[in-house]
Enzyme design. Structure first.
Site, PDB file in Angstrom:
ATOM      1  N   ARG A 168       0.829  -1.214   0.000  1.00  0.00           N
ATOM      2  CA  ARG A 168       0.000   0.000   0.000  1.00  0.00           C
ATOM      3  C   ARG A 168       0.859   1.256   0.000  1.00  0.00           C
ATOM      4  O   ARG A 168       0.594   2.204   0.733  1.00  0.00           O
ATOM      5  CB  ARG A 168      -0.930  -0.016   1.206  1.00  0.00           C
ATOM      6  CG  ARG A 168      -1.952  -1.126   1.122  1.00  0.00           C
ATOM      7  CD  ARG A 168      -2.907  -1.070   2.260  1.00  0.00           C
ATOM      8  NE  ARG A 168      -2.234  -1.597   3.457  1.00  0.00           N
ATOM      9  CZ  ARG A 168      -2.836  -1.899   4.580  1.00  0.00           C
ATOM     10  NH1 ARG A 168      -4.128  -1.709   4.700  1.00  0.00           N
ATOM     11  NH2 ARG A 168      -2.165  -2.384   5.596  1.00  0.00           N
ATOM     12  N   CYS A 169       1.863   1.282  -0.827  1.00  0.00           N
ATOM     13  CA  CYS A 169       2.814   2.390  -0.880  1.00  0.00           C
ATOM     14  C   CYS A 169       2.698   3.073  -2.241  1.00  0.00           C
ATOM     15  O   CYS A 169       2.323   2.437  -3.231  1.00  0.00           O
ATOM     16  CB  CYS A 169       4.229   1.830  -0.685  1.00  0.00           C
ATOM     17  SG  CYS A 169       5.559   3.045  -0.808  1.00  0.00           S
ATOM     18  N   GLY A 170       3.031   4.337  -2.302  1.00  0.00           N
ATOM     19  CA  GLY A 170       3.046   5.033  -3.577  1.00  0.00           C
ATOM     20  C   GLY A 170       4.044   4.447  -4.566  1.00  0.00           C
ATOM     21  O   GLY A 170       3.921   4.641  -5.770  1.00  0.00           O
TER      22      GLY A 170
END
Length: 171
Positions: A50-52
Site C-alpha cells: 500500500r505504498c506510492g
C-alpha cells in the site's frame, strides 16, 4: 568495472564481508537462503503493498524477466516497518499475484529496520551504514555476496544506474 574501481582504491571484493549465511522465511513456506544465490547478482528490495512506490513491482518483475536467464535474482522482502503492508503473508502473496503477476522470489513479511530488523538488514546497517528509509529501497549484492550498491525508493528498477551495474556483473 566494479572490481576495477575497488582495486583502484586498494580494496578487493574478498576484503568486504559477504552476505553468506542469511536466510529468510519464504512467502510460499520454507526458507530462502542467500547462499543458494552464490555466483549470481541479487537485487534485494524491501516492499509494501500500500505504498506510492508499489507500482515498482512491475519494474522489478520486468528486470527479473530481462536478466533472470543470465543469472540475476530479484528478491522482494515485504515489510510493514513503514505501516504500508497488508496484514498477512497470504494477503501480500495474493495481492502481488493478482495485481502484478509476480514470479520473482518473495520472503514472508520481514522487519528491515530498527532493533527488530532481520539479521541481513542488521548486517547491511553495520557493514554499509545502510538501513531502508522507506519502502522499495534496493540493495545490489555481487555474485560473491558483497553489497555493491544501494538505491533509494525513487530509483526505478529499470533505470540505467541499476541495470548498468547488473549488466557489468553478468558479463
Amino acid at each position: 568495472m566494479i572490481r576495477s574501481l575497488l582495486l583502484a582504491i586498494g580494496l578487493s571484493l574478498a576484503a568486504l564481508p559477504a552476505s553468506a549465511g542469511f536466510s529468510f522465511a519464504n512467502i510460499d513456506g520454507g526458507t530462502i537462503d542467500l547462499d543458494d544465490y552464490k555466483g549470481h547478482p541479487v537485487l534485494v528490495v524491501n516492499t509494501a503493498s500500500r505504498c506510492g512506490f508499489t507500482p515498482q513491482y512491475d519494474g522489478l518483475q520486468a528486470l527479473y524477466d530481462r536478466y533472470r536467464d543470465q543469472g540475476l535474482v530479484v528478491l522482494a522482502v515485504p515489510s510493514d516497518d513503514f505501516r504500508q503492508e497488508l496484514s498477512s503473508a497470504e494477503a501480500v502473496k495474493d495481492f502481488c499475484a493478482v495485481n502484478f503477476n509476480l514470479t520473482l522470489p518473495m520472503t514472508d513479511i520481514t522487519h528491515v529496520k530498527g532493533t527488530q530488523a532481520h539479521p541481513f538488514y542488521q548486517w547491511l546497517r553495520d557493514t554499509k551504514g545502510f538501513e531502508p528509509s522507506w519502502n522499495f529501497n534496493k540493495v545490489l549484492l555481487s555474485p560473491e555476496g558483497q553489497p555493491v550498491a544501494t538505491f533509494g525508493s525513487t530509483a526505478r528498477p529499470l533505470s540505467r544506474k541499476i541495470t548498468s551495474q547488473i549488466e557489468a556483473m553478468l558479463k
